[in-house]
Design a protein around this motif. Structure first.
Motif, PDB file in Angstrom:
ATOM      1  N   GLU A  15       0.618  -0.949  -0.125  1.00 26.26           N
ATOM      2  CA  GLU A  15       0.106  -0.033   0.002  1.00 26.26           C
ATOM      3  C   GLU A  15       0.791   1.091  -0.110  1.00 26.26           C
ATOM      4  N   GLN A  16       0.480   2.290  -0.875  1.00 27.53           N
ATOM      5  CA  GLN A  16       1.257   3.573  -0.743  1.00 27.53           C
ATOM      6  C   GLN A  16       0.291   4.722  -1.336  1.00 27.53           C
ATOM      7  N   ASP A  17       0.178   5.499  -0.724  1.00 24.03           N
ATOM      8  CA  ASP A  17      -0.540   6.726  -0.962  1.00 24.03           C
ATOM      9  C   ASP A  17      -0.254   7.492  -2.142  1.00 24.03           C
ATOM     10  N   PRO A  18      -0.998   7.711  -3.025  1.00 30.97           N
ATOM     11  CA  PRO A  18      -0.486   8.277  -4.357  1.00 30.97           C
ATOM     12  C   PRO A  18      -0.494   9.673  -4.489  1.00 30.97           C
ATOM     13  N   GLY A  19      -0.921  10.380  -3.204  1.00 33.16           N
ATOM     14  CA  GLY A  19      -0.511  11.797  -3.156  1.00 33.16           C
ATOM     15  C   GLY A  19      -1.717  12.504  -4.067  1.00 33.16           C
ATOM     16  N   PRO A  20      -1.125  13.727  -4.756  1.00 33.26           N
ATOM     17  CA  PRO A  20       0.335  14.294  -4.767  1.00 33.26           C
ATOM     18  C   PRO A  20       0.499  14.746  -3.600  1.00 33.26           C
ATOM     19  N   LEU A  21       2.152  14.948  -3.092  1.00 36.18           N
ATOM     20  CA  LEU A  21       2.572  15.434  -2.133  1.00 36.18           C
ATOM     21  C   LEU A  21       3.257  16.522  -2.379  1.00 36.18           C
ATOM     22  N   SER A  22       2.991  18.001  -2.059  1.00 33.37           N
ATOM     23  CA  SER A  22       3.387  19.219  -2.551  1.00 33.37           C
ATOM     24  C   SER A  22       4.188  19.909  -1.462  1.00 33.37           C
ATOM     25  N   VAL A  23       5.730  20.049  -1.577  1.00 28.99           N
ATOM     26  CA  VAL A  23       6.534  20.747  -0.612  1.00 28.99           C
ATOM     27  C   VAL A  23       7.061  21.738  -1.072  1.00 28.99           C
ATOM     28  N   PRO A  24       7.849  22.744  -0.316  1.00 29.19           N
ATOM     29  CA  PRO A  24       8.674  23.805  -0.644  1.00 29.19           C
ATOM     30  C   PRO A  24      10.130  23.068  -1.203  1.00 29.19           C
ATOM     31  N   GLU A  25      10.769  23.934  -1.810  1.00 26.12           N
ATOM     32  CA  GLU A  25      12.146  23.682  -1.757  1.00 26.12           C
ATOM     33  C   GLU A  25      12.689  23.581  -0.556  1.00 26.12           C
ATOM     34  N   GLY A  26      13.833  22.725  -0.412  1.00 27.50           N
ATOM     35  CA  GLY A  26      14.577  22.696   0.786  1.00 27.50           C
ATOM     36  C   GLY A  26      13.887  22.010   2.100  1.00 27.50           C
ATOM     37  N   ALA A  27      12.795  21.536   1.691  1.00 29.70           N
ATOM     38  CA  ALA A  27      11.933  20.584   2.751  1.00 29.70           C
ATOM     39  C   ALA A  27      12.498  19.234   2.911  1.00 29.70           C
ATOM     40  N   ILE A  28      12.269  18.575   3.980  1.00 23.53           N
ATOM     41  CA  ILE A  28      12.596  17.152   4.090  1.00 23.53           C
ATOM     42  C   ILE A  28      11.333  16.556   3.849  1.00 23.53           C
ATOM     43  N   VAL A  29      11.450  15.461   2.964  1.00 26.20           N
ATOM     44  CA  VAL A  29      10.241  14.634   2.193  1.00 26.20           C
ATOM     45  C   VAL A  29      10.270  13.231   3.146  1.00 26.20           C
ATOM     46  N   SER A  30       9.333  12.915   3.379  1.00 31.81           N
ATOM     47  CA  SER A  30       8.871  11.391   3.820  1.00 31.81           C
ATOM     48  C   SER A  30       7.775  10.878   2.944  1.00 31.81           C
ATOM     49  N   LEU A  31       8.277   9.659   2.325  1.00 27.94           N
ATOM     50  CA  LEU A  31       7.345   8.962   1.467  1.00 27.94           C
ATOM     51  C   LEU A  31       7.392   7.480   2.050  1.00 27.94           C
ATOM     52  N   ASN A  32       6.460   6.770   2.133  1.00 25.83           N
ATOM     53  CA  ASN A  32       6.197   5.644   3.009  1.00 25.83           C
ATOM     54  C   ASN A  32       5.313   4.435   2.050  1.00 25.83           C
ATOM     55  N   CYS A  33       5.551   3.462   2.660  1.00 28.16           N
ATOM     56  CA  CYS A  33       4.850   2.035   2.208  1.00 28.16           C
ATOM     57  C   CYS A  33       4.599   1.196   3.238  1.00 28.16           C
ATOM     58  N   THR A  34       3.395   0.589   3.269  1.00 31.36           N
ATOM     59  CA  THR A  34       3.054  -0.555   4.093  1.00 31.36           C
ATOM     60  C   THR A  34       2.848  -1.937   3.285  1.00 31.36           C
ATOM     61  N   TYR A  35       3.225  -2.934   3.946  1.00 33.69           N
ATOM     62  CA  TYR A  35       3.124  -4.145   3.155  1.00 33.69           C
ATOM     63  C   TYR A  35       2.335  -5.187   4.243  1.00 33.69           C
ATOM     64  N   SER A  36       2.055  -6.297   3.588  1.00 39.98           N
ATOM     65  CA  SER A  36       1.370  -7.354   4.349  1.00 39.98           C
ATOM     66  C   SER A  36       2.056  -8.641   4.309  1.00 39.98           C
ATOM     67  N   ASN A  37       3.093  -8.989   3.306  1.00 45.98           N
ATOM     68  CA  ASN A  37       3.794 -10.175   3.250  1.00 45.98           C
ATOM     69  C   ASN A  37       4.785 -10.050   3.798  1.00 45.98           C
ATOM     70  N   SER A  38       5.130 -10.871   5.049  1.00 47.71           N
ATOM     71  CA  SER A  38       6.176 -10.994   5.913  1.00 47.71           C
ATOM     72  C   SER A  38       7.194 -11.660   5.296  1.00 47.71           C
ATOM     73  N   ALA A  39       7.167 -12.264   4.169  1.00 48.75           N
ATOM     74  CA  ALA A  39       8.273 -12.978   3.249  1.00 48.75           C
ATOM     75  C   ALA A  39       9.231 -11.997   2.609  1.00 48.75           C
ATOM     76  N   PHE A  40       8.627 -10.858   2.530  1.00 49.21           N
ATOM     77  CA  PHE A  40       9.433  -9.648   1.846  1.00 49.21           C
ATOM     78  C   PHE A  40      10.798  -9.364   2.546  1.00 49.21           C
TER      79      PHE A  40
END
Lengths: 114, 115
Positions: A5-30
């Motif tokens: 699972e990944q949020d499609p956004g969009p994510l809009s930030v100003p130049e110089g910002a710290i960006v955090s992008l995330n995913c969650t998953y369900s398969n413990s074999a990954f």
């Protein structure tokens, strides 16, 4: 529920910002966790990968994996307009003797404005 | 090396027409895959191949056929195009690395519209 699972956004930030992008998953074999970057009207390209848990740093980019929470992150420091792209996470299990085709998230569209 | 090449770049079809999307790679990669990318849906695997003569279905195989007669080429055939197949199609290749991560090398994509 999709495996990744990944949020499609969009994510809009100003130049110089710290960006955090995330995913969650369900398969413990990954075991392998990858981040791809896709510029508009181009094919995705591998940005970073990590194996199992922990952090990996490459310049302004840091990839982080928390297997106990089944949660991965990509941090971008001092973001630049040239970082504007779609970021896709991808994951695969460990395979003895071969490799698995990775499973991709939906991608998060990032816009860094000057 | 040209990497992964795809033709055509753009295509417009009418419902019911058939066509073949071409994909070639010059990196001697064993694995090749076809994905479709739709807004908000990410990359979805259509078919993949782990070597010449071996193919398997991915997440969304219906309406598509593949074959792999050589290491270099992996064409994707649309049997009878439907508007639901309007999408951007990406071909990718990779080399299995003894159980390690499988970096996909993508082509530039084919934008397909079915009217």
């Amino acid at each position: 529920q999709k495996e990744v699972e990944q949020d499609p956004g969009p994510l809009s930030v100003p130049e110089g910002a710290i960006v955090s992008l995330n995913c969650t998953y369900s398969n413990s074999a990954f075991q392998y966790f990858m981040w791809y970057r896709q510029y508009s009207r181009k094919g995705p390209e591998l940005l970073m990968y990590t194996y199992s848990s922990g952090n990996k740093e490459d310049g302004r980019f840091t990839a982080q994996v928390d297997k106990s929470s089944k949660y991965i992150s990509l941090f971008i420091r001092d973001s630049q307009p040239s970082d504007s792209a779609t970021y896709l996470c991808a994951m695969s299990p460990h395979a003895s003797g071969g490799s698995y085709i990775p499973t991709f998230g939906r991608g998060t569209s990032l816009i860094v404005h000057p | 090396n040209a990497g992964v090449t795809q033709t055509p770049k753009f295509q417009v079809l009418k419902t019911g027409q058939s066509m073949t999307l071409q994909c070639a790679q010059d990196m001697n990669h064993e694995y090749m895959s076809w994905y479709r990318q739709d807004p908000g849906m990410g990359l979805r695997l259509i078919h993949y191949s782990v070597g010449a003569g071996i193919t398997d279905q991915g997440e969304v195989p219906n309406g598509y056929n593949v074959s792999r007669s050589t290491t270099e080429d992996f064409p994707l055939r649309l049997l009878s195009a439907a508007p639901s197949q309007t999408s951007v199609y990406f071909c990718a290749s990779s080399r299995p690395s003894g159980g390690a991560y499988n970096e996909q090398f993508f082509g530039p994509g084919t934008r397909l519209t079915v009217l």
